[in-house]
Design a protein around this motif. Structure first.
Motif, PDB file in Angstrom:
ATOM      1  N   PHE A 640       0.837  -1.198   0.000  1.00  0.00           N
ATOM      2  CA  PHE A 640       0.000   0.000   0.000  1.00  0.00           C
ATOM      3  C   PHE A 640       0.872   1.249   0.000  1.00  0.00           C
ATOM      4  O   PHE A 640       0.655   2.189  -0.775  1.00  0.00           O
ATOM      5  N   PHE A 641       1.877   1.266   0.843  1.00  0.00           N
ATOM      6  CA  PHE A 641       2.745   2.436   0.966  1.00  0.00           C
ATOM      7  C   PHE A 641       3.730   2.531  -0.202  1.00  0.00           C
ATOM      8  O   PHE A 641       4.011   3.633  -0.689  1.00  0.00           O
ATOM      9  N   VAL A 642       4.219   1.388  -0.654  1.00  0.00           N
ATOM     10  CA  VAL A 642       5.154   1.386  -1.782  1.00  0.00           C
ATOM     11  C   VAL A 642       4.503   2.000  -3.016  1.00  0.00           C
ATOM     12  O   VAL A 642       5.065   2.885  -3.677  1.00  0.00           O
ATOM     13  N   ASN A 643       3.299   1.557  -3.317  1.00  0.00           N
ATOM     14  CA  ASN A 643       2.632   2.028  -4.529  1.00  0.00           C
ATOM     15  C   ASN A 643       2.004   3.412  -4.361  1.00  0.00           C
ATOM     16  O   ASN A 643       1.906   4.166  -5.327  1.00  0.00           O
ATOM     17  N   LEU A 644       1.611   3.760  -3.141  1.00  0.00           N
ATOM     18  CA  LEU A 644       1.077   5.100  -2.898  1.00  0.00           C
ATOM     19  C   LEU A 644       2.146   6.157  -3.155  1.00  0.00           C
ATOM     20  O   LEU A 644       1.849   7.241  -3.670  1.00  0.00           O
ATOM     21  N   THR A 645       3.381   5.849  -2.813  1.00  0.00           N
ATOM     22  CA  THR A 645       4.469   6.838  -2.935  1.00  0.00           C
ATOM     23  C   THR A 645       5.265   6.693  -4.228  1.00  0.00           C
ATOM     24  O   THR A 645       6.235   7.428  -4.439  1.00  0.00           O
ATOM     25  N   ASP A 646       4.875   5.752  -5.084  1.00  0.00           N
ATOM     26  CA  ASP A 646       5.606   5.494  -6.338  1.00  0.00           C
ATOM     27  C   ASP A 646       5.223   6.538  -7.385  1.00  0.00           C
ATOM     28  O   ASP A 646       4.055   6.665  -7.756  1.00  0.00           O
ATOM     29  N   MET A 647       6.205   7.287  -7.871  1.00  0.00           N
ATOM     30  CA  MET A 647       5.926   8.331  -8.854  1.00  0.00           C
ATOM     31  C   MET A 647       5.654   7.789 -10.249  1.00  0.00           C
ATOM     32  O   MET A 647       5.486   8.545 -11.204  1.00  0.00           O
ATOM     33  N   ALA A 648       5.580   6.462 -10.378  1.00  0.00           N
ATOM     34  CA  ALA A 648       5.174   5.876 -11.659  1.00  0.00           C
ATOM     35  C   ALA A 648       3.681   6.073 -11.887  1.00  0.00           C
ATOM     36  O   ALA A 648       3.180   5.836 -12.987  1.00  0.00           O
ATOM     37  N   TYR A 649       2.993   6.533 -10.859  1.00  0.00           N
ATOM     38  CA  TYR A 649       1.540   6.656 -10.939  1.00  0.00           C
ATOM     39  C   TYR A 649       1.095   8.107 -10.766  1.00  0.00           C
ATOM     40  O   TYR A 649       1.752   8.910 -10.111  1.00  0.00           O
ATOM     41  N   SER A 650      -0.057   8.418 -11.347  1.00  0.00           N
ATOM     42  CA  SER A 650      -0.722   9.708 -11.168  1.00  0.00           C
ATOM     43  C   SER A 650      -2.117   9.448 -10.624  1.00  0.00           C
ATOM     44  O   SER A 650      -2.595   8.310 -10.630  1.00  0.00           O
ATOM     45  N   SER A 688       4.919  11.463   5.573  1.00  0.00           N
ATOM     46  CA  SER A 688       6.207  11.127   6.182  1.00  0.00           C
ATOM     47  C   SER A 688       6.164   9.752   6.836  1.00  0.00           C
ATOM     48  O   SER A 688       7.146   9.002   6.799  1.00  0.00           O
ATOM     49  N   TYR A 689       5.013   9.399   7.426  1.00  0.00           N
ATOM     50  CA  TYR A 689       4.862   8.059   7.994  1.00  0.00           C
ATOM     51  C   TYR A 689       4.789   7.015   6.881  1.00  0.00           C
ATOM     52  O   TYR A 689       5.386   5.936   6.983  1.00  0.00           O
ATOM     53  N   ALA A 690       4.025   7.327   5.837  1.00  0.00           N
ATOM     54  CA  ALA A 690       3.885   6.391   4.724  1.00  0.00           C
ATOM     55  C   ALA A 690       5.236   6.086   4.088  1.00  0.00           C
ATOM     56  O   ALA A 690       5.521   4.944   3.701  1.00  0.00           O
ATOM     57  N   GLU A 691       6.070   7.094   3.977  1.00  0.00           N
ATOM     58  CA  GLU A 691       7.392   6.895   3.379  1.00  0.00           C
ATOM     59  C   GLU A 691       8.257   5.975   4.241  1.00  0.00           C
ATOM     60  O   GLU A 691       9.050   5.173   3.711  1.00  0.00           O
ATOM     61  N   VAL A 692       8.120   6.084   5.561  1.00  0.00           N
ATOM     62  CA  VAL A 692       8.864   5.168   6.445  1.00  0.00           C
ATOM     63  C   VAL A 692       8.511   3.727   6.119  1.00  0.00           C
ATOM     64  O   VAL A 692       9.383   2.864   5.968  1.00  0.00           O
ATOM     65  N   TYR A 693       7.202   3.466   6.000  1.00  0.00           N
ATOM     66  CA  TYR A 693       6.765   2.088   5.771  1.00  0.00           C
ATOM     67  C   TYR A 693       6.964   1.627   4.332  1.00  0.00           C
ATOM     68  O   TYR A 693       6.909   0.429   4.049  1.00  0.00           O
ATOM     69  N   ALA A 694       7.213   2.559   3.429  1.00  0.00           N
ATOM     70  CA  ALA A 694       7.461   2.197   2.030  1.00  0.00           C
ATOM     71  C   ALA A 694       8.921   1.833   1.771  1.00  0.00           C
ATOM     72  O   ALA A 694       9.238   1.241   0.739  1.00  0.00           O
ATOM     73  N   GLN A 695       9.795   2.171   2.695  1.00  0.00           N
ATOM     74  CA  GLN A 695      11.220   1.923   2.490  1.00  0.00           C
ATOM     75  C   GLN A 695      11.521   0.428   2.357  1.00  0.00           C
ATOM     76  O   GLN A 695      10.891  -0.414   3.006  1.00  0.00           O
TER      77      GLN A 695
END
Length: 727
Positions: A640-650, A688-695
């Motif tokens: 969820f966090f990986v794809n939410l923060t992935d700039m491959a998507y709009s 900022s929390y989402a990015e932590v869990y996307a790492q």
């Protein structure tokens, strides 16, 4: 230029440390504020790390503090003289107004936190002069220190006040823990001025049931209703209708409401003997030399009879320091006419009364004054239902005293939670239905055997996790109601709530009830264990071997133990964790998510990790795919966090609270989402929390944090595990 130059030379940011200062986020008022999730952070708490009030209060000398409070009642102080030399009515009002802010809709308010010490409640017009009542208690608080909280002391003072005036109370429990900062999460209304016309919080002020939820008081700054009448205009029948609605929103029926009105007005008096405009500002607006005092009365002259609070002036009964049946005789046996108090307030006075039946002056016993009634009192006389209750009470004094004792106990203990949290020698033996009783659960079964039976039952991960979540999510830290303990999700009204997907729930419960019967476990334990099984399976599928902590011992409540009408208020109208809301509301979905998370006692990081986990586990209401940003549904991954923060998507809005997540290169739709999903990418703090869990290096942390937050939710109502939760 002189003033400007001085401002420029000020060594700190001008105005930044006052309420008028612009906050750093004040420029963007539409951005959600996460402060409600962290407002009682340990940084505001002056107590030592590891201090547990509920353990400390057990060391209190209960006999000694009761003795000291009894002595205080008749120890009139020169700086704030007592009416008739007795502080009983004053202390009762303080306790009542502390507990009386409770409302059933969200469980917020009440006397359980000592929040009367802080703004805005400390400075409400309806709480005028209660700053003095708390200061009278200070020597006792100072003496007993950490062993008594302000929250407990204020309610106990009201109890002892009644005892000192001849009334036998139903009982008392200690255990209310103080907060150390205003409760900013409580919505008291949108008005910008004290006592603004009540029309602002009604769809139609002529229809009390149209009052805006979750409010209960009719105007900003009042505890209940306006004592002078609807919007200050006397009309006892209309006021009675507002009283009925207001007290119903506090979980009181007509008999309890009538008993409280009579019992509250049997002692003490109203204060309005003078010019109310002469009073200084309320505590929060007073000068620094006031040292926390507000409403300074320059005309007090050391006389209790000169005090001004509500503006209404006079006592209700002939003997206002004695708990007797005098209120009934006074109200029902006299005709009343509308008068003005010395402060200009509307009040009712008897048309004809014997001199000896008048109460004496609060300072000079050689002077007698007319008794008074408020518009709410007159409502008790003219409303047919209330009138019948009062007539019955008058015929049976024992019934009245029992009804009032129980209603007062309920008023002052409703938000303390179930009886298992009660502390002290005066805890009543009787179990009361509003305490949401739950029988003790069995622990004599083999946990692994139950989990094996659940795993073999053919349920999906989503079904197991959703059922456990729906059972536990009803918990409200505001009044300690709800939660998984008791398994009330299988009873009315919860089994029929739309948010619980009744058909799916019935299927799962049928399986769980058989497993419970075969194993000796409670259904409540089986429901929670089912969630554990689902999470453990999903974690294993993602490559993580984990064991979800579990504490057995939940019980199964029955219909007879369940006050179904009051549980209706616990129905979720939205659950962002399962990406669902019953309908569109004026309030944004992400704001409703914050409200739910705060009631459940979650922090912002806990809320974040739970959202991410619930999405990939396939727990969305109705099986929708909104926010399921993964191709591996049923695996406990950080996708969820990986794809939410992935700039491959709009991201593109395609409807009311509906968005598409598209591949930037192909413009093909990849996923759908709601505001509750996308806020974790748009809000700077949540991102900022989402990015932590996307790492890449935090996949294991995500699983570990999810399990910890999940366990907190499952155990939120296990008050027998308080020490474990604190650890």
């Amino acid at each position: 230029m002189g003033d400007q130059q001085n401002i420029g030379k000020c060594p700190v940011m001008h105005g930044a440390n006052s309420a008028s200062g612009q906050s750093v986020t004040g420029w963007w008022p539409e951005s959600i504020n996460l402060d409600i999730l962290h407002q009682h952070d340990n940084k505001t708490n002056p107590m030592d790390e590891g201090f547990e009030y509920r353990e400390e209060v057990r060391k209190l000398d209960f006999v000694a503090i009761n003795r000291d409070l009894h002595a205080l009642m008749t120890d009139s102080q020169e700086w704030w003289p007592a009416d008739w030399g007795h502080y009983g009515g004053f202390m009762i009002r303080m306790a009542w107004h502390s507990a009386g802010t409770y409302r059933l809709a969200d469980g917020r308010g009440g006397g359980g936190t000592g929040n009367q010490r802080f703004a805005p409640i400390a400075s409400w017009p309806d709480n005028a002069s209660l700053d003095k009542a708390r200061r009278l208690l200070w020597p006792i608080k100072k003496k007993y220190g950490n062993k008594i909280s302000w929250a407990d002391l204020m309610i106990l003072a009201g109890n002892i006040a009644y005892e000192s005036m001849g009334f036998k109370t139903f009982g008392f429990s200690f255990g209310r823990e103080d907060i150390w900062h205003p409760e900013k999460d409580i919505y008291w209304g949108a008005e910008k001025e004290w006592l603004a016309p009540s029309d602002e919080r009604y769809g139609d002020v002529e229809k009390p049931e149209t009052m805006q939820n979750p409010l209960a008081a009719v105007q900003m700054g009042l505890i209940y209703v306006n004592p002078e009448g609807v919007n200050g205009q006397p009309d006892p029948l209309k006021t009675a209708a507002q009283v009925r609605e207001t007290f119903a929103r506090m979980a009181m029926d007509d008999e309890e409401t009538a008993a409280l009105t009579v019992g509250g007005h049997t002692v003490g008096k109203c204060h309005g003997n003078g010019d109310a405009s002469a009073l200084s500002a309320e505590p929060e607006g007073a000068d620094i030399v006031g040292q926390g005092f507000g409403w300074d009365n320059p005309n007090m002259q050391g006389r209790a009879s000169n005090a001004i609070t509500s503006g209404i002036e006079g006592a209700w009964t002939t003997h206002p320091t004695k708990f007797d049946m005098g209120y009934f005789d006074m109200l029902l046996d006299h005709e009343w006419e509308l008068k003005k108090s010395p402060a200009g307030a509307n009040q009712w006075e008897p048309v004809d009364i014997k001199e000896e039946d008048k109460p004496v002056d609060a300072s000079d016993p050689s002077i007698r004054h007319n008794p008074i009634m408020t518009d709410a009192d007159m409502g008790m006389k003219v409303d047919p239902t209330y009138r019948k209750i009062l007539e019955d009470f008058r015929k049976d004094p024992e019934r009245f005293q029992d009804a009032f004792a129980r209603a007062w106990f309920k008023l002052t203990h409703r938000d303390l939670g179930p009886k298992s949290r009660y502390i002290g020698p005066d805890v009543p033996d009787e179990d009361l239905i509003w305490q949401d009783p739950i029988p003790a659960g069995n622990t004599d079964y083999i946990e692994e055997v139950v989990k094996e039976k659940i795993a073999e039952a053919g349920l999906s991960i989503g079904e197991m996790v959703s059922t456990a979540w729906d059972s536990a999510r009803t918990f409200r830290g505001s009044d300690m109601r709800g939660g998984a303990n008791g398994a009330r999700i299988r009873l009315a009204p919860q089994k029929d709530w739309e948010g619980n997907e009744p058909d799916r729930l019935a299927k799962v419960l049928k399986i769980y009830e058989k497993i419970a019967a075969d194993s000796g476990a409670s259904v409540a334990d089986v429901i929670v264990l089912g969630g554990s099984v689902g999470i453990e399976q999903a974690a294993k599928a993602a490559g993580h071997d984990i064991l979800v902590p579990f504490a057995p011992g939940r019980g199964d409540a029955s219909d007879e133990m369940t006050d179904a009408p009051s549980f209706e208020y616990l129905e979720p109208l939205a659950d962002g964790f399962r990406n669902w809301q019953k309908k569109d509301y004026v309030v944004k979905p992400e704001e409703m998510l914050l409200d739910r998370a705060q009631l459940m006692g979650l922090t912002a990081p806990e809320m974040t990790v739970l959202i991410g986990g619930m999405r990939v586990l396939g727990t969305n209401h109705g099986g929708t795919k909104h926010g399921v940003f993964t191709d591996r549904e049923g695996h406990l991954t950080n996708d969820f966090f990986v794809n939410l923060t992935d700039m491959a998507y709009s991201w593109k809005s395609v409807g009311e609270n509906l968005y598409e997540v598209r591949d930037r290169k192909t413009d093909q739709k990849k996923w759908t989402a709601t505001r509750v999903d996308l806020v974790f990418g748009s809000h700077s703090i949540l991102r900022s929390y989402a990015e932590v869990y996307a790492q890449d290096d935090n996949q294991e942390k995500f699983v570990r944090d999810f399990v910890k937050a999940w366990t907190k939710v499952m155990n939120a109502d296990r008050f027998d595990l308080e020490k474990l939760q604190a650890a």
